[in-house]
Write a protein that holds these residues in place. Structure first.
Motif, PDB file in Angstrom:
ATOM      1  N   SER B  10      40.667 -43.996 -82.138  1.00 19.46           N
ATOM      2  CA  SER B  10      41.438 -45.083 -81.541  1.00 19.46           C
ATOM      3  C   SER B  10      42.561 -45.533 -82.469  1.00 19.46           C
ATOM      4  O   SER B  10      42.329 -45.801 -83.650  1.00 19.46           O
ATOM      5  CB  SER B  10      40.527 -46.283 -81.268  1.00 19.46           C
ATOM      6  OG  SER B  10      41.314 -47.414 -80.938  1.00 19.46           O
ATOM      7  N   PHE B  12      43.804 -48.293 -82.483  1.00 27.04           N
ATOM      8  CA  PHE B  12      43.563 -49.701 -82.816  1.00 27.04           C
ATOM      9  C   PHE B  12      42.508 -49.842 -83.906  1.00 27.04           C
ATOM     10  O   PHE B  12      42.212 -50.939 -84.351  1.00 27.04           O
ATOM     11  CB  PHE B  12      43.131 -50.474 -81.568  1.00 27.04           C
ATOM     12  CG  PHE B  12      44.206 -50.573 -80.530  1.00 27.04           C
ATOM     13  CD1 PHE B  12      45.329 -51.363 -80.743  1.00 27.04           C
ATOM     14  CD2 PHE B  12      44.117 -49.842 -79.357  1.00 27.04           C
ATOM     15  CE1 PHE B  12      46.332 -51.446 -79.794  1.00 27.04           C
ATOM     16  CE2 PHE B  12      45.121 -49.920 -78.398  1.00 27.04           C
ATOM     17  CZ  PHE B  12      46.235 -50.713 -78.618  1.00 27.04           C
ATOM     18  N   ILE B  38      43.206 -44.356 -75.237  1.00 27.78           N
ATOM     19  CA  ILE B  38      43.757 -45.686 -74.964  1.00 27.78           C
ATOM     20  C   ILE B  38      45.236 -45.742 -75.365  1.00 27.78           C
ATOM     21  O   ILE B  38      46.033 -46.470 -74.768  1.00 27.78           O
ATOM     22  CB  ILE B  38      42.926 -46.806 -75.667  1.00 27.78           C
ATOM     23  CG1 ILE B  38      43.438 -48.215 -75.348  1.00 27.78           C
ATOM     24  CG2 ILE B  38      42.887 -46.633 -77.184  1.00 27.78           C
ATOM     25  CD1 ILE B  38      43.200 -48.699 -73.958  1.00 27.78           C
ATOM     26  N   GLN B  42      49.827 -47.457 -70.330  1.00 27.58           N
ATOM     27  CA  GLN B  42      50.900 -48.446 -70.215  1.00 27.58           C
ATOM     28  C   GLN B  42      50.379 -49.824 -70.613  1.00 27.58           C
ATOM     29  O   GLN B  42      49.197 -50.104 -70.473  1.00 27.58           O
ATOM     30  CB  GLN B  42      51.379 -48.543 -68.755  1.00 27.58           C
ATOM     31  CG  GLN B  42      52.012 -47.284 -68.219  1.00 27.58           C
ATOM     32  CD  GLN B  42      52.290 -47.385 -66.721  1.00 27.58           C
ATOM     33  OE1 GLN B  42      52.298 -48.461 -66.140  1.00 27.58           O
ATOM     34  NE2 GLN B  42      52.530 -46.236 -66.106  1.00 27.58           N
ATOM     35  N   GLY B  43      51.287 -50.647 -71.117  1.00 25.31           N
ATOM     36  CA  GLY B  43      50.961 -52.053 -71.331  1.00 25.31           C
ATOM     37  C   GLY B  43      50.210 -52.379 -72.604  1.00 25.31           C
ATOM     38  O   GLY B  43      49.831 -53.523 -72.821  1.00 25.31           O
ATOM     39  N   THR B  44      49.966 -51.396 -73.467  1.00 32.93           N
ATOM     40  CA  THR B  44      49.273 -51.711 -74.716  1.00 32.93           C
ATOM     41  C   THR B  44      50.294 -52.111 -75.793  1.00 32.93           C
ATOM     42  O   THR B  44      51.504 -51.932 -75.618  1.00 32.93           O
ATOM     43  CB  THR B  44      48.466 -50.508 -75.261  1.00 32.93           C
ATOM     44  OG1 THR B  44      49.371 -49.579 -75.870  1.00 32.93           O
ATOM     45  CG2 THR B  44      47.671 -49.816 -74.166  1.00 32.93           C
ATOM     46  N   ALA B  45      49.786 -52.618 -76.895  1.00 35.68           N
ATOM     47  CA  ALA B  45      50.653 -53.031 -77.993  1.00 35.68           C
ATOM     48  C   ALA B  45      51.377 -51.830 -78.618  1.00 35.68           C
ATOM     49  O   ALA B  45      52.348 -51.999 -79.354  1.00 35.68           O
ATOM     50  CB  ALA B  45      49.836 -53.772 -79.052  1.00 35.68           C
TER      51      ALA B  45
ATOM     52  N   GLN C  20      34.817 -48.694 -79.196  1.00 37.24           N
ATOM     53  CA  GLN C  20      34.805 -48.146 -77.839  1.00 37.24           C
ATOM     54  C   GLN C  20      33.414 -47.604 -77.506  1.00 37.24           C
ATOM     55  O   GLN C  20      32.627 -47.298 -78.398  1.00 37.24           O
ATOM     56  CB  GLN C  20      35.838 -47.011 -77.729  1.00 37.24           C
ATOM     57  CG  GLN C  20      37.276 -47.484 -77.790  1.00 37.24           C
ATOM     58  CD  GLN C  20      38.241 -46.392 -77.356  1.00 37.24           C
ATOM     59  OE1 GLN C  20      37.926 -45.559 -76.516  1.00 37.24           O
ATOM     60  NE2 GLN C  20      39.425 -46.399 -77.945  1.00 37.24           N
ATOM     61  N   ASP C  51      38.470 -52.987 -80.195  1.00 36.91           N
ATOM     62  CA  ASP C  51      38.170 -51.957 -79.192  1.00 36.91           C
ATOM     63  C   ASP C  51      36.888 -52.245 -78.423  1.00 36.91           C
ATOM     64  O   ASP C  51      36.621 -51.612 -77.394  1.00 36.91           O
ATOM     65  CB  ASP C  51      38.054 -50.577 -79.864  1.00 36.91           C
ATOM     66  CG  ASP C  51      39.410 -49.865 -79.946  1.00 36.91           C
ATOM     67  OD1 ASP C  51      40.384 -50.363 -79.347  1.00 36.91           O
ATOM     68  OD2 ASP C  51      39.483 -48.821 -80.614  1.00 36.91           O
ATOM     69  N   GLU C  94      46.340 -56.607 -76.351  1.00 37.36           N
ATOM     70  CA  GLU C  94      46.752 -55.434 -77.142  1.00 37.36           C
ATOM     71  C   GLU C  94      46.498 -54.128 -76.400  1.00 37.36           C
ATOM     72  O   GLU C  94      47.178 -53.136 -76.620  1.00 37.36           O
ATOM     73  CB  GLU C  94      45.963 -55.389 -78.469  1.00 37.36           C
ATOM     74  CG  GLU C  94      46.466 -56.340 -79.526  1.00 37.36           C
ATOM     75  CD  GLU C  94      45.482 -56.473 -80.690  1.00 37.36           C
ATOM     76  OE1 GLU C  94      45.671 -57.366 -81.513  1.00 37.36           O
ATOM     77  OE2 GLU C  94      44.514 -55.663 -80.761  1.00 37.36           O
ATOM     78  N   ARG C  95      45.483 -54.134 -75.551  1.00 35.61           N
ATOM     79  CA  ARG C  95      45.095 -52.905 -74.837  1.00 35.61           C
ATOM     80  C   ARG C  95      45.576 -52.878 -73.395  1.00 35.61           C
ATOM     81  O   ARG C  95      45.146 -52.030 -72.610  1.00 35.61           O
ATOM     82  CB  ARG C  95      43.575 -52.739 -74.912  1.00 35.61           C
ATOM     83  CG  ARG C  95      43.164 -52.345 -76.328  1.00 35.61           C
ATOM     84  CD  ARG C  95      41.750 -52.714 -76.683  1.00 35.61           C
ATOM     85  NE  ARG C  95      41.547 -52.492 -78.114  1.00 35.61           N
ATOM     86  CZ  ARG C  95      41.913 -53.345 -79.058  1.00 35.61           C
ATOM     87  NH1 ARG C  95      42.463 -54.493 -78.741  1.00 35.61           N
ATOM     88  NH2 ARG C  95      41.747 -53.038 -80.332  1.00 35.61           N
ATOM     89  N   GLY C  96      46.435 -53.815 -73.046  1.00 33.23           N
ATOM     90  CA  GLY C  96      46.978 -53.840 -71.691  1.00 33.23           C
ATOM     91  C   GLY C  96      45.939 -54.175 -70.640  1.00 33.23           C
ATOM     92  O   GLY C  96      46.051 -53.745 -69.498  1.00 33.23           O
TER      93      GLY C  96
END
Lengths: 110, 102, 127
Positions: B10, B12, B38, B42-45, C20, C51, C94-96
């Motif tokens: 990940s 993150f 991940i 779309q739309g993540t940091a 995750q 996560d 952060e993860r949309g």
């Protein structure tokens, strides 16, 4: 160990729980019950079917107190008492009924 | 022939993807799989960073790993291709070498 | 034995999920630990941050990766009297993701609120 039902042999672990839940059938449940020295009545099936529904919804076998709470909600308090359930499954309702239902060993130590 | 970069962690949690994007040369292929998928959404940091990389590199994401995480394959960033296991093999076959960022 | 536990001290437990669901075994191991520990009637708080918020994502289909989809089990927690679930808004952002993407009811809090909550615990386990 293993069980045989309808001409098919199905693998179980050393305690008698099915290795693969998808191999369960009603005929097989009868064989597991026989090994547990339980004569399946409609009341036994009610609990076994309840467990299968619970597993299908949550992907775990419930701990005994969670089982009794859920049975109270669905079938009424008289069918959820420890006395009633232990009469049906003398060696522990969670463990024996789960085994017959083809579920893994219940999560939780009680 | 160029490299295939594979990223499985990940973005993150570790910076494997970020490091990969800094070192992947234009035209090389990048595949995100396991916990890295991940990063394709779309739309993540990280969306701007990854979308930018998709303009110069060929970005891919493994479909089965998106599905397992409940991530919608139709909502990956533009320029990223969703592939299956066979597609993963094809990418490895077409590459001069595989750089696994793990 | 049950009486002993009921008479015992109830501590505030917090399990912090930061990973995750399928890349490592941590999420499933914490979930099993939480289910087992429910027998001890403690004041359990479950946090999903970083996560970890992805553990609660709706619509998982694990057939193609050959692993069991254990996300449905989070919905069983209520039956185990574990009802204090927290997610921080920043991790979702952060993860949309948004609260609608989650398969159980949680309390969405800010990181600052989560920090305060954490300070108030007796025991904290993180994975």
């Amino acid at each position: 160990m293993a069980y045989t039902a309808d001409g098919k042999t199905v693998e179980a672990d050393e305690e008698g729980y099915l290795v693969n839940i998808n191999e369960w059938s009603e005929g097989l449940a009868g064989e597991i019950a026989k090994a547990e020295q339980i004569n399946m009545t409609p009341e036994h099936w009610e609990v076994v079917n309840f467990l299968r529904e619970y597993y299908n919804e949550y992907q775990i076998a419930p701990a005994i107190r969670v089982l009794t709470k859920a049975i109270t909600k669905k079938l009424g308090a008289d069918k959820a008492s420890n006395k009633y359930l232990y009469e049906l499954f003398p060696y522990g309702p969670a463990k024996q009924a789960c085994k017959i239902a083809g579920l893994p060993k219940p999560t939780g130590c009680v | 022939m160029s490299l295939l970069h594979t990223v499985s962690k990940s973005p993150f949690e570790r910076t494997n993807l970020q490091s990969c994007l800094k070192l992947a040369t234009p035209g090389s292929a990048i595949l995100l799989y396991e916990d890295a998928v991940i990063g394709a959404m779309q739309g993540t940091a990280l969306a701007d960073l990854v979308a930018d990389a998709a303009k110069s590199c060929k970005l891919h994401v493994l479909g089965p790993d998106l599905a397992a995480r409940g991530l919608d394959a139709s909502k990956v960033l533009p320029g990223i291709a969703v592939v299956d296991y066979a597609g993963f093999v094809d990418l490895a076959e077409q590459a001069s070498a595989v750089q696994a960022w793990c | 034995m049950e009486e002993d536990m009921e008479a015992g001290v109830v501590k505030k437990f917090m399990y912090v999920n930061r990973k995750q669901p399928y890349g490592t075994v941590y999420a499933l191991e914490v979930l099993e630990m939480v289910l087992i520990s429910a027998a001890f009637d403690q004041d359990v708080h479950l946090v999903f941050t970083d996560d970890g918020v992805l553990q609660l994502k709706k619509g998982m289909d694990t057939a193609a990766i050959g692993m069991k989809n254990f996300s449905k089990t989070y919905r069983a927690l209520e039956g185990y009297d574990i009802e204090k679930l927290y997610v921080d808004q920043e991790s979702l952002d952060e993860r949309g993701l948004s609260e609608d993407d989650l398969l159980v009811d949680v309390q969405v809090v800010s990181r600052a609120e989560m920090a305060k909550l954490m300070d108030d615990m007796d025991v904290i386990l993180t994975a």
